[in-house]
Design an enzyme around this catalytic site. Structure first.
Site, mmCIF file in Angstrom:
data_model
loop_
_atom_site.group_PDB
_atom_site.id
_atom_site.type_symbol
_atom_site.label_atom_id
_atom_site.label_comp_id
_atom_site.label_asym_id
_atom_site.label_seq_id
_atom_site.Cartn_x
_atom_site.Cartn_y
_atom_site.Cartn_z
ATOM 1 N N ASP A 1 0.866 -1.165 0.000
ATOM 2 C CA ASP A 1 0.000 0.000 0.000
ATOM 3 C C ASP A 1 0.917 1.234 0.000
ATOM 4 O OD1 ASP A 1 -2.323 1.691 0.495
ATOM 5 O OD2 ASP A 1 -1.515 1.884 2.522
ATOM 6 N N TYR B 1 -0.163 5.086 0.671
ATOM 7 C CA TYR B 1 -0.430 6.155 1.637
ATOM 8 C C TYR B 1 -0.582 5.606 3.054
ATOM 9 C CZ TYR B 1 -1.355 8.417 -2.788
ATOM 10 O OH TYR B 1 -1.238 8.883 -4.069
ATOM 11 N N THR C 1 1.556 3.740 4.459
ATOM 12 C CA THR C 1 2.415 2.556 4.575
ATOM 13 C C THR C 1 3.851 2.891 4.175
ATOM 14 O OG1 THR C 1 0.546 1.096 4.157
ATOM 15 C CG2 THR C 1 2.748 0.161 3.827
ATOM 16 N N ARG D 1 -8.145 13.165 5.884
ATOM 17 C CA ARG D 1 -7.827 11.760 5.659
ATOM 18 C C ARG D 1 -9.063 10.861 5.899
ATOM 19 N NH1 ARG D 1 -5.217 7.813 3.010
ATOM 20 N NH2 ARG D 1 -4.590 6.081 4.304
ATOM 21 N N SER E 1 -2.366 0.790 -4.995
ATOM 22 C CA SER E 1 -2.851 1.949 -4.250
ATOM 23 C C SER E 1 -4.154 2.486 -4.814
ATOM 24 C CB SER E 1 -1.781 3.046 -4.321
ATOM 25 O OG SER E 1 -2.276 4.280 -3.871
ATOM 26 N N ASN E 2 -4.907 3.158 -3.936
ATOM 27 C CA ASN E 2 -6.070 3.915 -4.372
ATOM 28 C C ASN E 2 -5.669 5.081 -5.281
ATOM 29 O OD1 ASN E 2 -8.083 2.471 -3.026
ATOM 30 N ND2 ASN E 2 -8.023 3.763 -1.193
ATOM 31 N N LYS F 1 -10.279 -0.169 -2.771
ATOM 32 C CA LYS F 1 -10.070 -1.113 -1.690
ATOM 33 C C LYS F 1 -11.118 -0.852 -0.600
ATOM 34 C CE LYS F 1 -4.986 -0.746 -1.982
ATOM 35 N NZ LYS F 1 -3.814 -0.343 -1.171
ATOM 36 N N SER G 1 0.513 -3.469 4.412
ATOM 37 C CA SER G 1 -0.191 -2.202 4.586
ATOM 38 C C SER G 1 -0.235 -1.828 6.054
ATOM 39 C CB SER G 1 -1.618 -2.292 4.040
ATOM 40 O OG SER G 1 -2.285 -1.052 4.194
ATOM 41 N N ASN H 1 -2.682 0.212 6.926
ATOM 42 C CA ASN H 1 -4.115 0.483 7.084
ATOM 43 C C ASN H 1 -4.843 -0.826 7.368
ATOM 44 O OD1 ASN H 1 -4.279 3.418 6.386
ATOM 45 N ND2 ASN H 1 -3.329 2.662 4.502
ATOM 46 N N PHE I 1 -7.911 -1.778 7.518
ATOM 47 C CA PHE I 1 -9.003 -2.191 6.605
ATOM 48 C C PHE I 1 -8.440 -2.791 5.316
ATOM 49 C CE2 PHE I 1 -9.199 0.472 2.841
ATOM 50 C CZ PHE I 1 -8.383 1.541 3.175
ATOM 51 N N ASP I 2 -7.278 -2.300 4.920
ATOM 52 C CA ASP I 2 -6.638 -2.737 3.681
ATOM 53 C C ASP I 2 -6.052 -4.141 3.862
ATOM 54 O OD1 ASP I 2 -5.537 -2.592 1.130
ATOM 55 O OD2 ASP I 2 -3.862 -1.313 1.723
#
Lengths: 222, 222
Positions: free
Chosen positions: A10, A12, A14, A41, A116-117, A149, A173, A175, A177-178
């Site tokens: 990931d 952002y 990470t 964010r 990545s998003n 994602k 990651s 994040n 959730f990711d």
């Protein structure tokens, strides 16, 4: 874990510290950097989930700008075109975490990619501005499937692009959730938990939890 | 707007004040009611979006409990089984907003329903505990389609249950994301904006914005 032939990271939060925009925000809105940056964010992520569920994809540059606009409106902060451009620009030159470059260098012989998003242009710029060009075989954007994602379609894109089996890919990651989405999809998952946060209760746990990217090399050799 | 033959209401935050749990939380964790309550609500919603995108539906009672557990862990607050049961119970006896009962009574001749993330049992109990039994023709839970708002499938459920055309249904919510999803789906939308909040930047705006449910009756007669 010698079976891992590729790491997908990931971006952002990470590899790049999204809260390095705090300083840019603080210059524009003195004393409010942390709060505005957090609101920005939070909205940025929530918008990606909502737009995906409504089947109304917009690219991450637009989502990021919309999230900034809404955050400033909610806090009744004036955001003229100059401030908007300046703050968005900060997103393209995020600081890499201190250990990022060395940690990636220690993973020689393993294919490295970003999933990545971020839109393709955003990814290219943030990687280059942080001096990480040439390290990744692929910069993969969910823009290729127009859903964010943690949708399975996003993770599938990495499998397709890297030409590896799901079981050969480690997904990294910070994040939660990711990591959860990647784990549900079938990747071997590594949660970078720098702040010693509690896991979210999403019914799925990371395979491995590490304090920083620097711990990846040791894991991979074990 | 005499063409509207039915109103579909969101429950939590629209008819019922979710922050009435603040007091229950404050009794357990003195001084932290507002913060814990906000974290709980934020996670509750975010989990519904994430689980929907991961295709890992859990019912809203489970999601609400998981969100409470994660919020307490994140804040390092002890949550013993007694506290957990007590706080979850508070969710079943939420206070209706002061104007709710009278405002619904003023809509005589129009079919009224609830479309909520809440599980069927939760909906029945919260409606009865607030003294609103007998007012709604349908208490509709997204549990019937196992995906949360703002997915179109959730809104479609209301059309099917109420036996009305999309254009004949007015959708009422104080949650902006919910109004956005309903509008994208095709309902005529009414955003109850009690706190004079700025709209979110999701690329879609409510048809009508009202200060409270009390303003609905006048609108419908115009």
């Amino acid at each position: 874990m010698k079976s891992i032939k590729g790491f997908v990271f990931d971006a952002y939060g990470t590899l790049f510290d999204v809260h390095s925009v705090i300083m840019a925000v603080d210059r524009r809105f003195p004393g409010q950097g942390a709060e505005v940056s957090n609101g920005w964010r939070t909205r940025q992520l929530e918008y990606t989930w909502l737009l995906s569920l409504m089947n109304r994809y917009k690219d991450f540059w637009t989502v990021t700008e919309d999230a900034l606009i809404a955050t400033c409106k909610a806090k009744q902060l004036p955001l003229d075109p100059g401030a908007r451009a300046e703050l968005m620009q900060a997103y393209l030159s995020l600081t890499a975490f201190p250990e990022t470059k060395k940690a990636l260098g220690a993973l020689s012989g393993i294919r490295l990619a970003i999933l990545s998003n971020g839109s393709p242009t955003m990814l290219e710029q943030v990687v280059n501005n942080a001096g990480l060009e040439g390290i990744f075989s692929h910069l993969i954007s969910v823009d290729g499937v127009r859903i964010y994602k943690p949708s399975a379609a996003a993770y599938q894109l990495a499998v397709r692009k890297m030409g590896l089996e799901i079981s050969e890919i480690g997904f990294v990651s910070s994040n939660f959730f990711d990591v959860a989405g990647a784990k549900v999809f079938g990747f071997r998952t590594f949660w970078i938990n720098r702040s010693d946060a509690a896991p979210e209760e999403l019914g799925v746990m990371p395979d491995t939890t590490l304090k920083s990217l620097a711990d990846l090399a040791a894991i991979i050799k074990s």
